[in-house]
Design an enzyme around this catalytic site. Structure first.
Site, PDB file in Angstrom:
ATOM      1  N   HIS A  80       0.825  -1.214  -0.061  1.00  0.00           N
ATOM      2  CA  HIS A  80      -0.209  -0.109   0.104  1.00  0.00           C
ATOM      3  C   HIS A  80       0.858   1.091  -0.063  1.00  0.00           C
ATOM      4  O   HIS A  80       0.494   2.261  -0.715  1.00  0.00           O
ATOM      5  CB  HIS A  80      -0.837   0.142   1.091  1.00  0.00           C
ATOM      6  CG  HIS A  80      -1.905  -1.100   1.265  1.00  0.00           C
ATOM      7  ND1 HIS A  80      -2.260  -1.798   2.326  1.00  0.00           N
ATOM      8  CD2 HIS A  80      -2.869  -1.299   0.309  1.00  0.00           C
ATOM      9  CE1 HIS A  80      -3.209  -2.592   2.036  1.00  0.00           C
ATOM     10  NE2 HIS A  80      -3.762  -2.276   0.906  1.00  0.00           N
ATOM     11  N   ARG A  89      -1.693  -6.615  -8.324  1.00  0.00           N
ATOM     12  CA  ARG A  89      -0.725  -7.552  -7.901  1.00  0.00           C
ATOM     13  C   ARG A  89      -0.678  -8.594  -8.767  1.00  0.00           C
ATOM     14  O   ARG A  89       0.381  -9.279  -9.082  1.00  0.00           O
ATOM     15  CB  ARG A  89      -0.803  -7.853  -6.561  1.00  0.00           C
ATOM     16  CG  ARG A  89      -0.790  -7.149  -5.397  1.00  0.00           C
ATOM     17  CD  ARG A  89      -1.095  -8.052  -3.963  1.00  0.00           C
ATOM     18  NE  ARG A  89      -2.645  -8.402  -4.081  1.00  0.00           N
ATOM     19  CZ  ARG A  89      -3.529  -8.243  -3.358  1.00  0.00           C
ATOM     20  NH1 ARG A  89      -3.323  -7.873  -2.294  1.00  0.00           N
ATOM     21  NH2 ARG A  89      -4.564  -8.983  -3.596  1.00  0.00           N
ATOM     22  N   SER A 116      -3.173  -7.988   2.472  1.00  0.00           N
ATOM     23  CA  SER A 116      -3.561  -7.855   3.855  1.00  0.00           C
ATOM     24  C   SER A 116      -3.969  -9.124   4.541  1.00  0.00           C
ATOM     25  O   SER A 116      -3.818  -9.502   5.770  1.00  0.00           O
ATOM     26  CB  SER A 116      -4.459  -6.710   4.026  1.00  0.00           C
ATOM     27  OG  SER A 116      -4.059  -5.520   3.859  1.00  0.00           O
TER      28      SER A 116
END
Length: 164
Positions: free
Chosen positions: A17, A95, A133
């Site tokens: 992030h 990603r 996450s």
């Protein structure tokens, strides 16, 4: 003034992030980090905790990058949040190919609601492509080393939350 919106739940904030935040700041004069209140995801950290993590980890970044940085919680539609903050672009980090499929659908829906707000994709740096996450929380829960995925203060907060 070009305003960009980088939305997410940031539960927790990762080095991936932060990489996208730094790079997005080169594209805009003002970057709004939209912290989503997503009750369906059942975040580990409260909204206030997530906002505090972002503020703490980005402290001084705006001055160094020459870009205004705002952390803005939101619970409405992303496109409405973009309008609320005056964003002309939405920044999304990618990603993998699987991220693109989902994001592609989102772009189509957002463009149907407001075709003046562009979506810009930033590919994750190779060092951060595997960071998610959800996986960071799982690794921490199982007492693995998360130091290469999150900043030190975030790692401490995760360990405290998951292990007391």
């Amino acid at each position: 003034m070009r305003t960009a919106l980088y939305p997410g739940t940031f539960d927790p904030l990762t080095l991936g992030h932060l990489d996208v935040i730094r790079r997005a700041m080169t594209l805009a004069d003002r970057l709004v980090i939209g912290v989503a209140i997503n009750r369906d995801k059942g975040p580990l950290f409260s909204l206030d905790e997530r906002v505090a993590m972002i503020v703490g980890e980005t402290k001084g970044l705006a001055e160094r990058m020459g870009c205004e940085l705002i952390v803005h919680p939101f619970e409405n539609l992303l496109i409405h949040c973009a309008r609320d903050v005056g964003a002309s672009m939405i920044v999304r980090g990618l990603r993998a190919v699987s991220d693109f499929e989902y994001e592609f659908q989102m772009v189509g829906m957002n463009r149907a609601m407001d075709d003046e707000i562009e979506t810009v994709f930033l590919m994750a740096d190779a060092h951060h492509q595997a960071i998610a996450s959800r996986l960071v929380k799982e690794i921490c829960r199982l007492e693995g080393d998360i130091s290469s995925f999150v900043p030190p203060d975030v790692a401490r907060a995760l360990k405290e939350r998951l292990h007391g």
